[in-house]
Design an enzyme around this catalytic site. Sequence first.
Site, mmCIF file in Angstrom:
data_model
loop_
_atom_site.group_PDB
_atom_site.id
_atom_site.type_symbol
_atom_site.label_atom_id
_atom_site.label_comp_id
_atom_site.label_asym_id
_atom_site.label_seq_id
_atom_site.Cartn_x
_atom_site.Cartn_y
_atom_site.Cartn_z
ATOM 1 N N LYS A 39 -21.126 4.045 -7.809
ATOM 2 C CA LYS A 39 -21.303 3.333 -6.538
ATOM 3 C C LYS A 39 -19.952 3.148 -5.836
ATOM 4 O O LYS A 39 -18.895 3.357 -6.455
ATOM 5 C CB LYS A 39 -21.974 1.977 -6.810
ATOM 6 C CG LYS A 39 -21.169 1.075 -7.715
ATOM 7 C CD LYS A 39 -22.044 -0.037 -8.315
ATOM 8 C CE LYS A 39 -21.210 -0.990 -9.146
ATOM 9 N NZ LYS A 39 -22.055 -1.894 -9.957
ATOM 10 N N ARG A 137 -28.979 -12.697 -10.693
ATOM 11 C CA ARG A 137 -28.659 -11.905 -9.512
ATOM 12 C C ARG A 137 -29.912 -11.095 -9.223
ATOM 13 O O ARG A 137 -30.883 -11.648 -8.750
ATOM 14 C CB ARG A 137 -27.411 -11.044 -9.802
ATOM 15 C CG ARG A 137 -26.714 -10.547 -8.568
ATOM 16 C CD ARG A 137 -25.429 -9.804 -8.890
ATOM 17 N NE ARG A 137 -25.641 -8.574 -9.646
ATOM 18 C CZ ARG A 137 -24.672 -7.721 -9.974
ATOM 19 N NH1 ARG A 137 -23.429 -7.959 -9.622
ATOM 20 N NH2 ARG A 137 -24.944 -6.623 -10.651
ATOM 21 N N TYR A 261 7.465 -11.442 7.532
ATOM 22 C CA TYR A 261 6.756 -12.515 8.244
ATOM 23 C C TYR A 261 6.933 -13.853 7.556
ATOM 24 O O TYR A 261 6.800 -13.965 6.336
ATOM 25 C CB TYR A 261 5.256 -12.202 8.297
ATOM 26 C CG TYR A 261 4.879 -11.171 9.339
ATOM 27 C CD1 TYR A 261 5.139 -11.387 10.692
ATOM 28 C CD2 TYR A 261 4.240 -9.994 8.967
ATOM 29 C CE1 TYR A 261 4.782 -10.442 11.641
ATOM 30 C CE2 TYR A 261 3.870 -9.049 9.918
ATOM 31 C CZ TYR A 261 4.148 -9.284 11.255
ATOM 32 O OH TYR A 261 3.789 -8.349 12.183
ATOM 33 N N MET A 314 0.511 -5.488 7.590
ATOM 34 C CA MET A 314 -0.686 -4.653 7.703
ATOM 35 C C MET A 314 -0.408 -3.213 7.277
ATOM 36 O O MET A 314 -1.204 -2.601 6.560
ATOM 37 C CB MET A 314 -1.197 -4.682 9.146
ATOM 38 C CG MET A 314 -2.514 -3.954 9.334
ATOM 39 S SD MET A 314 -3.044 -3.965 11.058
ATOM 40 C CE MET A 314 -3.407 -5.688 11.305
HETATM 41 C C1 LIG Z 1 -21.710 -1.964 -11.258
HETATM 42 C C2 LIG Z 1 -22.730 -1.986 -12.331
HETATM 43 C C3 LIG Z 1 -22.482 -1.366 -13.560
HETATM 44 C C4 LIG Z 1 -21.117 -0.847 -13.931
HETATM 45 O O1 LIG Z 1 -20.273 -1.944 -14.155
HETATM 46 P P1 LIG Z 1 -18.763 -1.757 -14.668
HETATM 47 O O2 LIG Z 1 -18.331 -3.135 -14.988
HETATM 48 O O3 LIG Z 1 -18.011 -1.165 -13.536
HETATM 49 O O4 LIG Z 1 -18.827 -0.868 -15.839
HETATM 50 C C5 LIG Z 1 -23.513 -1.306 -14.476
HETATM 51 N N1 LIG Z 1 -24.728 -1.841 -14.206
HETATM 52 C C6 LIG Z 1 -24.982 -2.477 -13.048
HETATM 53 C C7 LIG Z 1 -26.321 -3.087 -12.835
HETATM 54 C C8 LIG Z 1 -24.005 -2.584 -12.078
HETATM 55 O O5 LIG Z 1 -24.250 -3.241 -10.928
#
Ligand SMILES: *Cc1c(COP(=O)(O)O)cnc(C)c1O
Length: 371
Positions: A39, A137, A261, A314
């Site tokens: 992702k 979640r 800054y 920046m």
């Molecule tokens: C992002 C995610 C992972 C991978 O997590 P890492 O900590 O990057 O290994 C696995 N399962 C779910 C449901 C996730 O959202």
Amino acid sequence: MTDDDFAGGRLTIDLGALADNWRTLAALSPASECAAVVKADAYGTGLDRAAAALAAAGAKTFFVAHLSEARVVRAAAPEAVVYVLNGLPRGAALAYAEVGVRPVLGSREEIAEWAGFIAASGANPAAAIHIDTGMTRLGLEPAEAAELMRGGGFGFRPALLMSHLACADEPERPETERQRSAFAGLRALLPDAPASLANSAGTLLSRTAGGDLAFDLRRPGVALYGSNPVAGRPAPLKPVVRLEARVIQTRDAAAGTAVGYGGVETLARPSRLAILSIGYADGILRAGGSEDGAPGAAAYVGDVRCPYVGRISMDLIAIDVTDAPASVGRGSWVEILGDHFGVDDLGRACGTIGYEVLTGLSRRYQRLYLG
Ligand SMILES: *Cc1c(COP(=O)(O)O)cnc(C)c1O
């Protein structure tokens, strides 16, 4: 020459190291399949290139967050099984089926919409079921999941049962074993369906005092990209990203001079500064800056540590190159991320984690791929 040759930062992504990390993680629990979580543009490394490299290394199952990402994986790795972690947006079932990717369904509404699509279309596309065992979640409540599993109530056979660990990056926490045992109990209600619990931290731990975390399929993400999610416990991972920044100019400044800054850092000694052509707009978080009494991140010239000086702008960062070779000047490259100072080090210096450093890697950098 292209404009890329004049970029302020040069990001080198080592696809060979990415493949090696996947193989290392896969080998930790050989009886369990090792998937790849890609992702967020493969944690900033470039989704198409990363997915192709991981598939070539042997990864067969991929997890993304969105359908748009699933399409990229489908194109880069046509044989891959692809799951979409963020579930099924209303009305998206046909699009998922057409791309041939699987939603991870985590609520009764999503399950009902998917079952309705299957009944109406006569097709039988695959999907995973997400059960919440302690993350609060996404996912079905355990009691809800048990009821649906006992009653055969999904309306289709899940291709995967999964849950997600909330605290595995802190190995001493008791929650991980509680989640493992709750998940083991639930998956026993549908023993034919493959089960998946472990993220990177769970993959590296591989077990708790109560049992194995690997189940049938593991889902490492960040560890593939060379970041160790378990602070203080060395992991056999190779760095995947290397970032260098271009020096625009150097300048000498007297002790007592305020830099940048707000003038929040005053030089303690006569210093030579190098001004780098990257900044917080490139994902070098402003929290990594330095002020009197509160040092920040560091760059490296060879083995010489060159601390950031003053606030990060920046598009610019000042570093102290007093101890570096005098040859450092306009057009030199200094190491921002690499063997001396990795994504986890920069994360720590910015009060955050390697994940955020990786996913923030700038689109403005020149990108080079190795392997
Ligand atoms: C992002 C995610 C992972 C991978 O997590 P890492 O900590 O990057 O290994 C696995 N399962 C779910 C449901 C996730 O959202």
